[in-house]
Design a protein around this motif. Sequence first.
Motif, PDB file in Angstrom:
ATOM      1  N   ARG A 161      32.449  37.284  50.477  1.00  0.00           N
ATOM      2  CA  ARG A 161      33.434  37.239  51.337  1.00  0.00           C
ATOM      3  C   ARG A 161      34.441  38.735  51.618  1.00  0.00           C
ATOM      4  NH1 ARG A 161      37.487  32.466  53.141  1.00  0.00           N
ATOM      5  NH2 ARG A 161      38.422  33.495  51.562  1.00  0.00           N
ATOM      6  N   TYR A 162      34.147  38.988  52.855  1.00  0.00           N
ATOM      7  CA  TYR A 162      34.755  40.463  53.348  1.00  0.00           C
ATOM      8  C   TYR A 162      36.136  40.201  52.494  1.00  0.00           C
ATOM      9  CZ  TYR A 162      30.982  41.873  56.266  1.00  0.00           C
ATOM     10  OH  TYR A 162      29.279  42.255  56.971  1.00  0.00           O
ATOM     11  N   GLU A 163      36.888  38.788  53.327  1.00  0.00           N
ATOM     12  CA  GLU A 163      38.055  38.419  52.507  1.00  0.00           C
ATOM     13  C   GLU A 163      39.107  39.213  50.533  1.00  0.00           C
ATOM     14  OE1 GLU A 163      36.508  37.065  53.893  1.00  0.00           O
ATOM     15  OE2 GLU A 163      37.935  35.611  56.017  1.00  0.00           O
ATOM     16  N   ASP A 164      37.862  38.736  49.630  1.00  0.00           N
ATOM     17  CA  ASP A 164      37.166  38.755  48.504  1.00  0.00           C
ATOM     18  C   ASP A 164      36.858  40.180  48.331  1.00  0.00           C
ATOM     19  OD1 ASP A 164      38.469  36.681  49.112  1.00  0.00           O
ATOM     20  OD2 ASP A 164      36.655  35.130  48.352  1.00  0.00           O
ATOM     21  N   MET A 165      36.597  41.268  48.493  1.00  0.00           N
ATOM     22  CA  MET A 165      35.189  42.492  48.715  1.00  0.00           C
ATOM     23  C   MET A 165      36.893  43.035  47.765  1.00  0.00           C
ATOM     24  SD  MET A 165      32.926  42.958  51.203  1.00  0.00           S
ATOM     25  CE  MET A 165      30.665  42.105  51.471  1.00  0.00           C
ATOM     26  N   PRO A 166      37.633  43.409  48.754  1.00  0.00           N
ATOM     27  CA  PRO A 166      39.034  43.570  48.182  1.00  0.00           C
ATOM     28  C   PRO A 166      39.479  43.393  46.268  1.00  0.00           C
ATOM     29  CG  PRO A 166      39.553  43.770  49.924  1.00  0.00           C
ATOM     30  CD  PRO A 166      38.742  42.817  49.179  1.00  0.00           C
ATOM     31  N   ALA A 167      39.176  42.392  45.886  1.00  0.00           N
ATOM     32  CA  ALA A 167      39.287  42.275  45.065  1.00  0.00           C
ATOM     33  C   ALA A 167      38.320  41.878  43.108  1.00  0.00           C
ATOM     34  CB  ALA A 167      39.474  40.185  44.519  1.00  0.00           C
ATOM     35  N   ALA A 168      36.896  41.665  44.361  1.00  0.00           N
ATOM     36  CA  ALA A 168      35.838  42.283  44.128  1.00  0.00           C
ATOM     37  C   ALA A 168      35.764  43.853  43.601  1.00  0.00           C
ATOM     38  CB  ALA A 168      34.555  42.122  44.027  1.00  0.00           C
ATOM     39  N   LEU A 169      36.389  44.955  44.046  1.00  0.00           N
ATOM     40  CA  LEU A 169      36.617  46.286  43.740  1.00  0.00           C
ATOM     41  C   LEU A 169      36.989  46.424  42.813  1.00  0.00           C
ATOM     42  CD1 LEU A 169      35.936  47.717  47.355  1.00  0.00           C
ATOM     43  CD2 LEU A 169      34.245  47.953  45.486  1.00  0.00           C
ATOM     44  N   ASP A 170      38.380  46.078  42.680  1.00  0.00           N
ATOM     45  CA  ASP A 170      39.491  46.228  41.742  1.00  0.00           C
ATOM     46  C   ASP A 170      38.841  45.683  40.867  1.00  0.00           C
ATOM     47  OD1 ASP A 170      42.187  46.675  41.623  1.00  0.00           O
ATOM     48  OD2 ASP A 170      42.633  44.911  41.579  1.00  0.00           O
ATOM     49  N   ASP A 171      38.973  44.420  40.289  1.00  0.00           N
ATOM     50  CA  ASP A 171      38.471  43.886  39.128  1.00  0.00           C
ATOM     51  C   ASP A 171      36.922  45.013  38.568  1.00  0.00           C
ATOM     52  OD1 ASP A 171      36.357  42.681  40.039  1.00  0.00           O
ATOM     53  OD2 ASP A 171      37.647  40.743  39.757  1.00  0.00           O
ATOM     54  N   GLY A 172      36.524  45.469  38.867  1.00  0.00           N
ATOM     55  CA  GLY A 172      35.067  46.224  38.278  1.00  0.00           C
ATOM     56  C   GLY A 172      34.027  45.288  38.493  1.00  0.00           C
ATOM     57  N   THR A 173      33.812  43.947  39.454  1.00  0.00           N
ATOM     58  CA  THR A 173      32.759  43.093  39.445  1.00  0.00           C
ATOM     59  C   THR A 173      31.993  43.743  40.464  1.00  0.00           C
ATOM     60  OG1 THR A 173      34.337  41.488  39.992  1.00  0.00           O
ATOM     61  CG2 THR A 173      31.928  40.710  40.388  1.00  0.00           C
ATOM     62  N   VAL A 174      32.014  44.975  40.912  1.00  0.00           N
ATOM     63  CA  VAL A 174      31.343  46.231  41.848  1.00  0.00           C
ATOM     64  C   VAL A 174      31.159  47.140  41.886  1.00  0.00           C
ATOM     65  CG1 VAL A 174      30.384  44.031  43.705  1.00  0.00           C
ATOM     66  CG2 VAL A 174      32.473  45.290  44.258  1.00  0.00           C
ATOM     67  N   ASP A 175      29.903  48.279  42.334  1.00  0.00           N
ATOM     68  CA  ASP A 175      30.561  49.868  41.944  1.00  0.00           C
ATOM     69  C   ASP A 175      31.058  49.429  44.107  1.00  0.00           C
ATOM     70  OD1 ASP A 175      29.969  49.926  39.672  1.00  0.00           O
ATOM     71  OD2 ASP A 175      28.233  49.577  40.500  1.00  0.00           O
ATOM     72  N   ALA A 176      30.863  49.286  44.791  1.00  0.00           N
ATOM     73  CA  ALA A 176      30.675  49.539  46.390  1.00  0.00           C
ATOM     74  C   ALA A 176      31.172  48.458  47.403  1.00  0.00           C
ATOM     75  CB  ALA A 176      30.214  50.346  46.642  1.00  0.00           C
ATOM     76  N   ALA A 177      31.354  48.489  48.136  1.00  0.00           N
ATOM     77  CA  ALA A 177      31.165  47.139  49.426  1.00  0.00           C
ATOM     78  C   ALA A 177      30.886  47.838  49.954  1.00  0.00           C
ATOM     79  CB  ALA A 177      32.383  46.544  49.339  1.00  0.00           C
ATOM     80  N   LEU A 178      30.194  46.714  50.939  1.00  0.00           N
ATOM     81  CA  LEU A 178      29.547  47.369  52.617  1.00  0.00           C
ATOM     82  C   LEU A 178      30.220  46.704  53.143  1.00  0.00           C
ATOM     83  CD1 LEU A 178      27.748  46.952  55.190  1.00  0.00           C
ATOM     84  CD2 LEU A 178      27.329  48.416  53.461  1.00  0.00           C
ATOM     85  N   MET A 179      31.408  46.801  54.003  1.00  0.00           N
ATOM     86  CA  MET A 179      32.222  46.145  55.120  1.00  0.00           C
ATOM     87  C   MET A 179      32.409  46.581  56.280  1.00  0.00           C
ATOM     88  SD  MET A 179      35.509  46.225  53.259  1.00  0.00           S
ATOM     89  CE  MET A 179      36.251  44.546  53.268  1.00  0.00           C
ATOM     90  N   VAL A 180      32.304  45.704  57.713  1.00  0.00           N
ATOM     91  CA  VAL A 180      31.967  45.959  58.696  1.00  0.00           C
ATOM     92  C   VAL A 180      33.610  46.044  59.289  1.00  0.00           C
ATOM     93  CG1 VAL A 180      30.701  44.246  58.906  1.00  0.00           C
ATOM     94  CG2 VAL A 180      31.989  43.586  59.415  1.00  0.00           C
ATOM     95  N   GLU A 181      34.186  45.821  60.446  1.00  0.00           N
ATOM     96  CA  GLU A 181      35.551  46.344  61.292  1.00  0.00           C
ATOM     97  C   GLU A 181      35.713  44.697  61.889  1.00  0.00           C
ATOM     98  OE1 GLU A 181      37.478  48.085  60.982  1.00  0.00           O
ATOM     99  OE2 GLU A 181      36.954  50.403  61.714  1.00  0.00           O
ATOM    100  N   PRO A 182      36.763  44.227  62.020  1.00  0.00           N
ATOM    101  CA  PRO A 182      38.118  45.499  61.122  1.00  0.00           C
ATOM    102  C   PRO A 182      38.290  44.948  60.113  1.00  0.00           C
ATOM    103  CG  PRO A 182      38.938  42.645  61.340  1.00  0.00           C
ATOM    104  CD  PRO A 182      37.093  42.534  61.626  1.00  0.00           C
ATOM    105  N   TYR A 183      38.118  44.667  58.731  1.00  0.00           N
ATOM    106  CA  TYR A 183      38.154  44.557  57.898  1.00  0.00           C
ATOM    107  C   TYR A 183      38.178  45.483  57.093  1.00  0.00           C
ATOM    108  CZ  TYR A 183      36.635  39.961  58.038  1.00  0.00           C
ATOM    109  OH  TYR A 183      37.283  38.342  59.095  1.00  0.00           O
ATOM    110  N   LEU A 184      37.343  46.408  57.593  1.00  0.00           N
ATOM    111  CA  LEU A 184      36.727  48.130  56.708  1.00  0.00           C
ATOM    112  C   LEU A 184      38.612  49.073  57.851  1.00  0.00           C
ATOM    113  CD1 LEU A 184      35.268  50.583  56.179  1.00  0.00           C
ATOM    114  CD2 LEU A 184      33.850  50.883  58.356  1.00  0.00           C
TER     115      LEU A 184
END
Length: 321
Positions: free
Chosen positions: A175-198
Amino acid sequence: MRGVAVALVAALVLVTGCDTGSGSNPAEPAVTPERGQLRVGVGNPIETTPLRLAVADGSFARAGLDVRLVEERDGQDALDGLTTGRLDVAFATDETLFTAVARGTALQLQGEAYTSAPYTVALVTLPDSRYTDLASKKAPKIAVSADGDLGTLAARSIFATAGGDPDRIKFVTRRYEDMPAALDDGTVDAALMVEPYLAKIQQDLGARVLADSFRGATLDFPVSAYASGALFAQANPRTLAVFRRVLADAQQRAADQSLVRAALPRIAGIDSTTASLVALGQYPTSLSGVRLQRVADLMHGMGMLDGRLDVSALLPHSAGS
């Protein structure tokens, strides 16, 4: 003479009653809907702002429609709502709708919701990430909101443009709300985000844009739309004609971005500062088969659709090409 006068009055009524041109006032019903109520699913608050405002200001009510908005969790929730009869019209990304059609779901498009602009959707990393060049990773792990949706298509397109192999991307759904955590813990290298989350992740965490998702093949790209089940559309053509007419007028008013930004704190639950920073796309005022065909063709070219989808077959007969 009295008979002539009556005939002239009748002729005038007939002529004015047939005038349903685009210049008519959307508050005055040009046709009588088959039903008085329409249950419409809504999702991303920015992309559905014009519709929400038209419901709030009474535009639909004045046109003879009681539009009830139903919040959707995601695109699949929207399609399920149409299938079960919980919704009459649903909002979803074009990719979600076209994938469903390719799998046998009979849909009719009722309006385009949103078209991209620069940085309305982007691939982001955190400030301390060593992933600074899109082409530097041959098999990046990228977070998307749903596999096979807008994020998947956009990521594959920009990766191919950078000279990479899109088939090697490892997509991770979050979920967009959970993407920052996935970036922070290294689960993903990058996240494809839309507004307003971007805008929010840039403002709160200083996220860096690795790539704008809407360049090259996806410049000014259609993003989302409203659709109904084909059987419902067949049974309620006048109701949906009124819906499209009022929606088009609302989309036209939303060309004034100040109106959209002023509404976002209430609609999207963000503060006024974030509302002033979000990148806004365009709100199309008509259905364009030519414009939407770009999405279906790119999906086919990227291997997301097995065969070429004819988008014109999904448009109401009254819609333009």
